[in-house]
Scaffold this motif. Structure first.
Motif, PDB file in Angstrom:
ATOM      1  N   THR A  80       0.794  -1.076   0.099  1.00  0.00           N
ATOM      2  CA  THR A  80       0.048  -0.112   0.094  1.00  0.00           C
ATOM      3  C   THR A  80       0.880   1.183   0.195  1.00  0.00           C
ATOM      4  O   THR A  80       0.622   2.159  -0.638  1.00  0.00           O
ATOM      5  CB  THR A  80      -0.900   0.146   1.267  1.00  0.00           C
ATOM      6  N   PHE A  81       1.799   1.339   0.907  1.00  0.00           N
ATOM      7  CA  PHE A  81       2.632   2.530   0.794  1.00  0.00           C
ATOM      8  C   PHE A  81       3.418   2.783  -0.320  1.00  0.00           C
ATOM      9  O   PHE A  81       3.576   3.780  -1.114  1.00  0.00           O
ATOM     10  CB  PHE A  81       3.984   2.160   1.956  1.00  0.00           C
ATOM     11  N   ILE A  82       4.058   1.658  -1.011  1.00  0.00           N
ATOM     12  CA  ILE A  82       4.783   1.775  -2.280  1.00  0.00           C
ATOM     13  C   ILE A  82       3.679   2.270  -3.565  1.00  0.00           C
ATOM     14  O   ILE A  82       3.954   3.243  -3.991  1.00  0.00           O
ATOM     15  CB  ILE A  82       5.215   0.242  -2.721  1.00  0.00           C
ATOM     16  N   MET A  83       2.365   1.421  -3.381  1.00  0.00           N
ATOM     17  CA  MET A  83       1.569   2.068  -4.611  1.00  0.00           C
ATOM     18  C   MET A  83       1.094   3.459  -4.419  1.00  0.00           C
ATOM     19  O   MET A  83       0.746   4.202  -5.276  1.00  0.00           O
ATOM     20  CB  MET A  83       0.497   0.858  -4.604  1.00  0.00           C
ATOM     21  N   LEU A  84       0.824   3.887  -3.067  1.00  0.00           N
ATOM     22  CA  LEU A  84       0.345   5.375  -2.734  1.00  0.00           C
ATOM     23  C   LEU A  84       1.699   6.236  -3.250  1.00  0.00           C
ATOM     24  O   LEU A  84       1.441   7.371  -3.655  1.00  0.00           O
ATOM     25  CB  LEU A  84       0.293   5.522  -1.146  1.00  0.00           C
ATOM     26  N   SER A  85       2.971   5.927  -2.964  1.00  0.00           N
ATOM     27  CA  SER A  85       3.801   6.986  -3.215  1.00  0.00           C
ATOM     28  C   SER A  85       4.164   7.064  -4.652  1.00  0.00           C
ATOM     29  O   SER A  85       4.478   7.876  -5.116  1.00  0.00           O
ATOM     30  CB  SER A  85       5.180   6.062  -2.568  1.00  0.00           C
ATOM     31  N   GLU A  86       4.068   5.616  -5.299  1.00  0.00           N
ATOM     32  CA  GLU A  86       4.388   5.998  -6.786  1.00  0.00           C
ATOM     33  C   GLU A  86       3.139   6.686  -7.792  1.00  0.00           C
ATOM     34  O   GLU A  86       3.573   7.323  -8.478  1.00  0.00           O
ATOM     35  CB  GLU A  86       4.612   4.621  -7.384  1.00  0.00           C
ATOM     36  N   HIS A  87       1.853   6.545  -7.226  1.00  0.00           N
ATOM     37  CA  HIS A  87       1.157   7.373  -7.595  1.00  0.00           C
ATOM     38  C   HIS A  87       1.090   8.961  -7.279  1.00  0.00           C
ATOM     39  O   HIS A  87       0.548   9.591  -7.965  1.00  0.00           O
ATOM     40  CB  HIS A  87      -0.526   6.977  -6.754  1.00  0.00           C
ATOM     41  N   LEU A  88       1.729   9.345  -6.094  1.00  0.00           N
ATOM     42  CA  LEU A  88       2.128  10.715  -5.901  1.00  0.00           C
ATOM     43  C   LEU A  88       3.320  11.298  -7.042  1.00  0.00           C
ATOM     44  O   LEU A  88       3.208  12.643  -7.195  1.00  0.00           O
ATOM     45  CB  LEU A  88       2.537  10.910  -4.686  1.00  0.00           C
ATOM     46  N   GLU A  89       3.840  10.311  -7.655  1.00  0.00           N
ATOM     47  CA  GLU A  89       5.090  10.780  -8.601  1.00  0.00           C
ATOM     48  C   GLU A  89       4.584  11.298  -9.798  1.00  0.00           C
ATOM     49  O   GLU A  89       3.499  10.936 -10.142  1.00  0.00           O
ATOM     50  CB  GLU A  89       5.926   9.562  -8.740  1.00  0.00           C
ATOM     51  N   HIS A  90       5.167  12.354 -10.469  1.00  0.00           N
ATOM     52  CA  HIS A  90       4.660  12.755 -11.769  1.00  0.00           C
ATOM     53  C   HIS A  90       5.032  11.938 -12.712  1.00  0.00           C
ATOM     54  O   HIS A  90       5.865  11.051 -12.662  1.00  0.00           O
ATOM     55  CB  HIS A  90       5.540  14.090 -12.217  1.00  0.00           C
ATOM     56  N   PRO A  91       4.210  12.089 -13.984  1.00  0.00           N
ATOM     57  CA  PRO A  91       4.697  11.146 -15.028  1.00  0.00           C
ATOM     58  C   PRO A  91       5.961  11.488 -15.647  1.00  0.00           C
ATOM     59  O   PRO A  91       6.658  12.462 -15.568  1.00  0.00           O
ATOM     60  CB  PRO A  91       3.566  11.638 -16.342  1.00  0.00           C
ATOM     61  N   GLN A  92       6.586  10.203 -16.186  1.00  0.00           N
ATOM     62  CA  GLN A  92       8.000  10.118 -16.878  1.00  0.00           C
ATOM     63  C   GLN A  92       7.924   9.476 -18.060  1.00  0.00           C
ATOM     64  O   GLN A  92       7.125   8.840 -18.292  1.00  0.00           O
ATOM     65  CB  GLN A  92       8.694   9.462 -15.721  1.00  0.00           C
ATOM     66  N   ILE A  93       9.106   9.690 -18.586  1.00  0.00           N
ATOM     67  CA  ILE A  93       9.287   8.897 -20.016  1.00  0.00           C
ATOM     68  C   ILE A  93       9.384   7.304 -19.692  1.00  0.00           C
ATOM     69  O   ILE A  93      10.160   7.128 -18.871  1.00  0.00           O
ATOM     70  CB  ILE A  93      10.337   9.365 -20.624  1.00  0.00           C
ATOM     71  N   PRO A  94       8.509   6.646 -20.359  1.00  0.00           N
ATOM     72  CA  PRO A  94       8.848   5.314 -20.026  1.00  0.00           C
ATOM     73  C   PRO A  94      10.116   4.639 -20.554  1.00  0.00           C
ATOM     74  O   PRO A  94      10.373   4.641 -21.786  1.00  0.00           O
ATOM     75  CB  PRO A  94       7.629   4.532 -20.928  1.00  0.00           C
ATOM     76  N   ARG A  95      10.740   4.084 -19.626  1.00  0.00           N
ATOM     77  CA  ARG A  95      12.037   3.540 -20.175  1.00  0.00           C
ATOM     78  C   ARG A  95      12.292   2.426 -18.688  1.00  0.00           C
ATOM     79  O   ARG A  95      11.834   2.825 -17.573  1.00  0.00           O
ATOM     80  CB  ARG A  95      13.150   4.349 -20.487  1.00  0.00           C
ATOM     81  N   TRP A  96      13.321   1.409 -18.979  1.00  0.00           N
ATOM     82  CA  TRP A  96      13.956   0.682 -18.130  1.00  0.00           C
ATOM     83  C   TRP A  96      14.761   1.672 -16.912  1.00  0.00           C
ATOM     84  O   TRP A  96      15.554   2.574 -17.262  1.00  0.00           O
ATOM     85  CB  TRP A  96      14.741  -0.248 -18.469  1.00  0.00           C
TER      86      TRP A  96
END
Length: 255
Positions: A212-228
Motif C-alpha cells: 500500500t505504501f509503495i503504490m500510494l507513493s508511486e501514485h504521487l510521482e509525476h509522469p515520466q518517460i517510459p524506459r527501464w
C-alpha cells in the motif's frame, strides 16, 4: 469550477475513514477470507480430492470477496484526486452518484482481474501448500515489472483525467468509464504487487501495508518517460519525513 477547502477536506476524510474501516476488516479476517486454510489432504500433494477439500475450506466466492476488500482498503486513498476531479467536473447534486459510479468502475476492473488472481492463488496453494516459493517467484516478477517501461506507461495513463460530460446519462456513463479505465491502468501497474501478499503463508498483513505504501507513493510521482529505470518512487516517504521535521521544529519553537 473549483472545490472549496471544506469540500476537499470532507472528501479526504470520508475516503480515508472508509479505507481505515476496511483495513480493520482485513486485520480481523472474518471467515479467513484473506488466508488459505490447508488440511492434511491438501498438504499431501495435488489431487482431485485435495482440490475439493481446499475449495470446501476456502470457497472461491469467499476468497473473491476477500480480494475485493483488499482492493478497497489498499486502493481507496489513491482515488482521492480523481474523485475530487469528478466533483469539480459535476454539479453539486450529481457529485455523490458520479463518484460512486467512478469507484464502481474502478473496483470492477480489479474484480475482473481478481477472478484470475484468486484462481492462481488457489492453484499455487494446491501445488505448493504452505510454501514460500510462489511468493518468491511473484516477488521477483514484481521487482522486474516495477522498473519496466510498461509499468511507467501505466502509471502515466493513471494521470490522464479526461473531460467528463456533466448532463444526464452521459455524465453517469463517463464517470463509470473513467473509473473503469483508471482501474485498468492501476491493474497494469500494480497486479504483481497485489498478488505477492496473497501468496505468503505468513505475514501477508505486513506485506499488504508495505505494498500500500509503495503504490500510494508511486501514485504521487509525476509522469515520466517510459524506459527501464531503477526508481524506488519514494515521494510519500519524503513528504512524511519533511512533515515530521516541520512539526518537530514547531514543537521546539514553542519550548
Amino acid at each position: 469550477m473549483k472545490l472549496s477547502w471544506k469540500n476537499r477536506i470532507t472528501i479526504n476524510l470520508v475516503i480515508i475513514s472508509i479505507s481505515l474501516f476496511v483495513w480493520v476488516l482485513l486485520l480481523i479476517n472474518p471467515g479467513h477470507i484473506m488466508t488459505i486454510e490447508h488440511c492434511h489432504v491438501s498438504t499431501s500433494g495435488p489431487s482431485t480430492a485435495s482440490l475439493q477439500m481446499l475449495l470446501e475450506m476456502n470457497p472461491f466466492s469467499s476468497q473473491l470477496i476477500g480480494w475485493g476488500i483488499m482492493v478497497v482498503a489498499m486502493m481507496l486513498p489513491k482515488l482521492i484526486v480523481p474523485i475530487q476531479y469528478i466533483c469539480i467536473q459535476n454539479f453539486k447534486e450529481n457529485r455523490l452518484l458520479t463518484s460512486l459510479l467512478f469507484v464502481f468502475g474502478y473496483v470492477s476492473a480489479w474484480m475482473l482481474v481478481g477472478v484470475f488472481m484468486v484462481g492462481a492463488i488457489i492453484s499455487l496453494n494446491l501445488l505448493l501448500p504452505m510454501s514460500y516459493i510462489p511468493a518468491l517467484g511473484v516477488f521477483f516478477i514484481a521487482v522486474i515489472w516495477q522498473f519496466s517501461p510498461i509499468k511507467q506507461r501505466c502509471l502515466n495513463q493513471g494521470h490522464d483525467h479526461r473531460r467528463l460530460a456533466v448532463f444526464g446519462w452521459p455524465a453517469y456513463r463517463d464517470a463509470f468509464l473513467f473509473g473503469l479505465m483508471h482501474g485498468t491502468w492501476c491493474v497494469g501497474s500494480g497486479w504483481a504487487l497485489m498478488l505477492w501478499p496473497m501468496l505468503l503463508p505468513n505475514g501477508h498483513n505486513l506485506a499488504m501495508i508495505m505494498v500500500t505504501f509503495i503504490m500510494l507513493s508511486e501514485h504521487l510521482e509525476h509522469p515520466q518517460i517510459p524506459r527501464w529505470r531503477i526508481d524506488f518512487r519514494t515521494k510519500l516517504l519524503r513528504i512524511l519525513v519533511a512533515q515530521t521535521q516541520i512539526k518537530l521544529k514547531q514543537v521546539q519553537g514553542t519550548i
